[in-house]
Design a protein around this motif. Structure first.
Motif, short mmCIF file in Angstrom:
data_model
loop_
_atom_site.label_atom_id
_atom_site.label_comp_id
_atom_site.label_asym_id
_atom_site.label_seq_id
_atom_site.Cartn_x
_atom_site.Cartn_y
_atom_site.Cartn_z
N ILE A 73 0.84 -1.20 0.00
CA ILE A 73 0.00 0.00 0.00
C ILE A 73 0.88 1.25 0.00
O ILE A 73 0.62 2.21 -0.74
CB ILE A 73 -0.94 -0.01 1.22
N GLU A 74 1.92 1.23 0.81
CA GLU A 74 2.84 2.37 0.86
C GLU A 74 3.54 2.58 -0.48
O GLU A 74 3.77 3.72 -0.91
CB GLU A 74 3.88 2.16 1.96
N GLU A 75 3.86 1.50 -1.16
CA GLU A 75 4.54 1.61 -2.46
C GLU A 75 3.66 2.35 -3.47
O GLU A 75 4.15 3.18 -4.24
CB GLU A 75 4.89 0.21 -2.99
N ILE A 76 2.35 2.03 -3.48
CA ILE A 76 1.45 2.75 -4.37
C ILE A 76 1.45 4.24 -4.01
O ILE A 76 1.53 5.11 -4.88
CB ILE A 76 0.02 2.20 -4.27
N TYR A 77 1.38 4.52 -2.71
CA TYR A 77 1.31 5.91 -2.26
C TYR A 77 2.55 6.71 -2.66
O TYR A 77 2.45 7.85 -3.14
CB TYR A 77 1.15 5.94 -0.74
N THR A 78 3.71 6.13 -2.48
CA THR A 78 4.95 6.86 -2.75
C THR A 78 5.31 6.89 -4.23
O THR A 78 5.95 7.84 -4.70
CB THR A 78 6.12 6.24 -1.96
N THR A 79 4.87 5.87 -4.98
CA THR A 79 5.27 5.77 -6.39
C THR A 79 4.38 6.58 -7.32
O THR A 79 4.83 7.04 -8.37
CB THR A 79 5.25 4.29 -6.84
N PHE A 80 3.12 6.79 -6.93
CA PHE A 80 2.17 7.45 -7.82
C PHE A 80 1.51 8.65 -7.12
O PHE A 80 0.30 8.64 -6.86
CB PHE A 80 1.10 6.47 -8.30
N PRO A 81 2.28 9.67 -6.81
CA PRO A 81 1.72 10.80 -6.04
C PRO A 81 0.59 11.53 -6.75
O PRO A 81 -0.32 12.04 -6.11
CB PRO A 81 2.93 11.72 -5.83
N ARG A 82 0.61 11.58 -8.08
CA ARG A 82 -0.43 12.32 -8.79
C ARG A 82 -1.78 11.59 -8.78
O ARG A 82 -2.81 12.18 -9.07
CB ARG A 82 0.01 12.56 -10.24
N ASP A 83 -1.76 10.31 -8.48
CA ASP A 83 -3.01 9.53 -8.47
C ASP A 83 -3.58 9.34 -7.07
O ASP A 83 -4.54 8.60 -6.89
CB ASP A 83 -2.76 8.14 -9.09
N ARG A 84 -2.99 10.01 -6.07
CA ARG A 84 -3.38 9.72 -4.69
C ARG A 84 -4.85 10.00 -4.41
O ARG A 84 -5.51 9.25 -3.71
CB ARG A 84 -2.51 10.52 -3.72
N HIS A 85 -5.37 11.10 -4.92
CA HIS A 85 -6.76 11.43 -4.63
C HIS A 85 -7.70 10.35 -5.17
O HIS A 85 -8.61 9.90 -4.49
CB HIS A 85 -7.13 12.79 -5.22
N LYS A 86 -7.47 9.93 -6.40
CA LYS A 86 -8.34 8.92 -6.99
C LYS A 86 -8.20 7.59 -6.26
O LYS A 86 -9.18 6.95 -5.88
CB LYS A 86 -8.00 8.73 -8.46
N ILE A 87 -6.96 7.15 -6.09
CA ILE A 87 -6.74 5.80 -5.57
C ILE A 87 -7.05 5.71 -4.09
O ILE A 87 -7.71 4.78 -3.63
CB ILE A 87 -5.29 5.34 -5.83
N PHE A 88 -6.60 6.71 -3.32
CA PHE A 88 -6.70 6.59 -1.87
C PHE A 88 -8.02 7.10 -1.31
O PHE A 88 -8.42 6.70 -0.23
CB PHE A 88 -5.52 7.29 -1.19
N VAL A 89 -8.71 7.95 -2.02
CA VAL A 89 -9.99 8.44 -1.53
C VAL A 89 -11.14 7.72 -2.22
O VAL A 89 -11.97 7.09 -1.60
CB VAL A 89 -10.12 9.97 -1.71
N GLN A 90 -11.18 7.77 -3.55
CA GLN A 90 -12.30 7.17 -4.26
C GLN A 90 -12.37 5.66 -4.07
O GLN A 90 -13.45 5.07 -4.10
CB GLN A 90 -12.22 7.50 -5.74
N HIS A 91 -11.22 5.02 -3.88
CA HIS A 91 -11.21 3.55 -3.77
C HIS A 91 -10.97 3.07 -2.35
O HIS A 91 -10.61 1.92 -2.13
CB HIS A 91 -10.18 2.97 -4.73
N GLU A 92 -11.14 3.96 -1.37
CA GLU A 92 -11.12 3.58 0.04
C GLU A 92 -9.78 3.01 0.49
O GLU A 92 -9.71 2.34 1.51
CB GLU A 92 -12.23 2.57 0.35
#
Length: 707
Positions: free
Chosen positions: A463-482
């Motif tokens: 989960i951390e790898e997604i967060y650190t590797t794709f900063p521009r997608d954080r709102h979509k991935i981390f908020v919209q997809h819970e």
């Protein structure tokens, strides 16, 4: 009145009457249940209203003669109480406040022993408390409790016994088993004498009012889909009435019906089943056509936007997950990000569950054959079953579901998403890499919670790898997809080892193996975004001989993943347990009305002004709303502050300086009830000694963070 009789009103399109009868039958039961679960009497009306609002949304899935409305009621009440208590815990009440909260009990119980037993029941673990309450105070059988708690009768028996034993130990009067039984019976009678906190009309008006408000607004298609079942409240003339209408209106009506029939046929062909007439969303789409017809008969002006609005709803309802996924892939888009994805996915799963269950009833398929089909669903063509069932199984597979099991209580099938199905539609799409990783993580979590020995630390680091590797997608991935909430739950499980009911063992220390695992993380992952949290919890565990405290499992960690909240403190979380959100709001409003000038608000804080602004918007008092804004051209019409407050998980103070303040109201997507995520930010500035609203925006759309 029996549940099946109430359901008949829903089936006969007499929804308002059915809802009234349902509220008449269960309103006081919800009140007592909420009180028994520890809700303060002043807050019971909020819990009752929210319970029936959610039932109002869910009832469309229970319109079968053998449906158990009572089980639905108790499940939803438990969820509402759980959500309410989570909000309450975020306020971090002091022990003094908690003490004051229980002083009201002596006003409600004549017998001091009843006060003691009621308070001691609140201190039981949830798994004991809920089972005990349902058995002794609601006369539920082991089988009924098992259905509500999604457990087994044997486990229910253990919990009732364990709860009673724990209760006896907590009672200082030295009660024995027989005595506690007698006192529980007499307490049940005293519960029935509690003063009523709501009225039938009050609850019914709240439910109806929210539906009417949504019908009048240009709201999102997701909210519309949920509200469609209530369109039957309109007076629907017979189609013959159209023969008296003008030629142009007949033409528009015919076009709408033709559009519906075409979309219905495409929907049926996509699924590959023999009939979709019984599907919930097909009936809802037909209701949209009837609604359109009703508007024409009433002589309402029909403009192109109205026509497109109705068509958009029909198209959303009559779209399969496969159609949506293929369309998005052809356009090089990730269908998981489509605004209608959750609506399409949820509606299709529900309809397919009902469709398959009804086919099995139609063909009298016994339990053994049902289980054989579940075990061999990937090779269904090799099983000797009716063609209708084979086609239904293929439709389930082709639209991204697998049959997880059979609900013995209702005889219905339970479907779950097949994450590998989603992979085939996004793996070649631009920007799909983080989503492919997300699907992989979800599969690993599913297998972990189904008993596989996956390492939670590895999942956390993914989960951390997604967060650190794709900063521009954080709102979509981390908020919209819970994913932020997922990360929080996994982190708590990793730290404290919770069971399937999200309980932790507060009586014995963590295993030595687990202690070593946490110490190893602290030593070897100092660059991790989790390190500060893990290190702090480890220190607290060490001070308590590695025995977890319940409060550790109630902390918030989601903000680790969502900008701009990484540096929050506990003081940043504000109360959202009442409306309006600040206690002084009504007094402030009355004071302003009496003086009729903004100078009456010169000594008012930024948070109080925000609460007053929200209250005035809902009332509505447009004059005050306008006065509370700066000269900036703010968009306020698109914000329903009552709904924002109702669906918010958190109310956060991000900045509170001499002349500037920033507050956020945020939620995460509720997939089951199809609510969208939002991060509403309100910026206030002080002008001439008075706080005013200067800016409002949704971070999930603007991707903005405060400076």
């Amino acid at each position: 009145m029996e549940d099946h009789q109430i359901i008949r009103y829903f089936e006969d399109n007499k929804f308002e009457l059915g809802m009234q009868l349902f509220i008449e039958k269960y309103r006081l039961i919800v009140e007592r249940f909420a009180f028994q679960l520890g809700i303060h009497p002043d807050k019971i009306p909020d819990v009752v209203q929210e319970t029936f609002i959610k039932i109002n949304k869910s009832i469309k899935n229970y319109q079968e003669q053998n449906a158990n409305l009572s089980a639905l009621l108790y499940k939803i009440t438990l969820n509402v109480v759980k959500d309410y208590k989570c909000k309450e815990k975020r306020v971090r009440k002091s022990e003094e406040k908690l003490k004051q909260q229980h002083e009201f009990l002596t006003d409600y119980f004549k017998n001091e022993i009843h006060v003691m037993i009621h308070k001691n029941i609140q201190q039981l673990e949830n798994k004991y408390k809920i089972a005990l309450i349902l058995y002794y105070f609601h006369d539920k059988s082991y089988e009924e409790i098992a259905l509500i708690l999604q457990s087994s009768p044997n486990k229910v028996d253990d919990r009732i016994y364990g709860g009673k034993e724990s209760l006896i130990k907590k009672c200082t009067s030295g009660m024995e088993d027989k005595q506690i039984e007698e006192w529980l019976e007499s307490l049940e009678e005293e519960y029935k004498t509690l003063p009523e906190k709501t009225s039938i009309n009050q609850v019914l008006l709240i439910v109806k009012g929210l539906n009417e408000k949504k019908k009048k607004k240009w709201i999102s298609k997701i909210a519309v889909v949920l509200g469609l079942v209530f369109f039957v409240l309109f007076s629907i003339p017979m189609f013959d009435d159209f023969q008296q209408s003008a030629t142009t209106t007949i033409t528009e009506q015919e076009k709408m019906e033709q559009y519906f029939e075409r979309k219905k046929e495409e929907y049926k062909q996509s699924l590959g089943v023999e009939s979709v007439d019984g599907f919930i969303q097909v009936k809802q789409a037909k209701d949209v056509v009837i609604l359109f017809r009703d508007k024409i008969v009433k002589g309402e002006d029909i403009v192109e936007d109205d026509i497109q609005w109705h068509r958009d709803i029909i198209m959303t309802l009559l779209t399969t997950p496969k159609q949506l996924a293929e369309k998005q892939r052809n356009e090089n888009m990730i269908f998981l990000n489509h605004p209608d994805y959750y609506t399409v996915q949820y509606n299709s799963r529900t309809s397919l569950e009902h469709y398959l269950s009804n086919l099995f009833k139609k063909h009298s398929i016994d339990k053994n054959i049902r289980q054989e089909i579940i075990n061999n669903q990937e090779s269904i063509d090799g099983i000797d079953v009716p063609e209708e069932i084979v086609l239904a199984i293929h439709a389930i597979k082709d639209n991204g579901y697998t049959i997880e099991g059979l609900d013995d209580a209702t005889g219905s099938f339970i479907l779950r998403e097949n994450k590998s199905w989603s992979t085939q539609y996004i793996h070649d799409v631009d920007g799909s890499e983080p989503y492919l990783q997300l699907l992989s993580i979800q599969e690993e979590l599913d297998s972990y919670y189904n008993g596989k020995s996956n390492n939670l630390k590895d999942i956390l680091l993914q989960i951390e790898e997604i967060y650190t590797t794709f900063p521009r997608d954080r709102h979509k991935i981390f908020v919209q997809h819970e994913l932020a909430l997922m990360g929080q739950y996994v982190l708590i499980d990793y730290l404290l080892v919770r069971d399937n009911f999200y309980e932790i063992d507060t009586k014995k220390p963590l295993s030595e193996e687990h202690q070593k695992e946490l110490l190893s993380f602290v030593q070897n992952h100092q660059d991790s975004i989790y390190w500060t949290v893990v290190n702090k919890v480890v220190q607290e565990l060490e001070r308590n001989n590695w025995i977890p405290k319940e409060e550790l499992a109630q902390r918030e960690y989601w903000y680790i993943f969502v900008e701009p909240y990484q540096n929050l403190t506990e003081d940043s979380f504000l109360s959202l347990d009442k409306w309006p959100v600040v206690d002084t709001t009504h007094d402030l409003y009355q004071n302003y009305i009496e003086q009729n000038q903004l100078s009456a608000l010169s000594d008012v804080s930024a948070r109080e002004i925000l609460s007053l602004f929200m209250y005035a918007s809902v009332k509505p008092d447009e004059e005050l709303v306008h006065k509370l804004m700066t000269e900036n051209d703010l968009d306020t019409a698109s914000y329903d502050w009552y709904d924002i407050w109702r669906y918010s998980y958190y109310f956060i103070e991000l900045k509170n300086e001499a002349d500037e303040a920033v507050y956020d109201l945020i939620s995460f997507p509720d997939i089951y009830y199809e609510e969208e995520a939002f991060q509403i930010s309100i910026e206030l500035i002080k002008q001439d000694g008075i706080w005013l609203i200067n800016r409002i925006y949704d971070r999930t759309k603007t991707k903005e963070a405060p400076s």
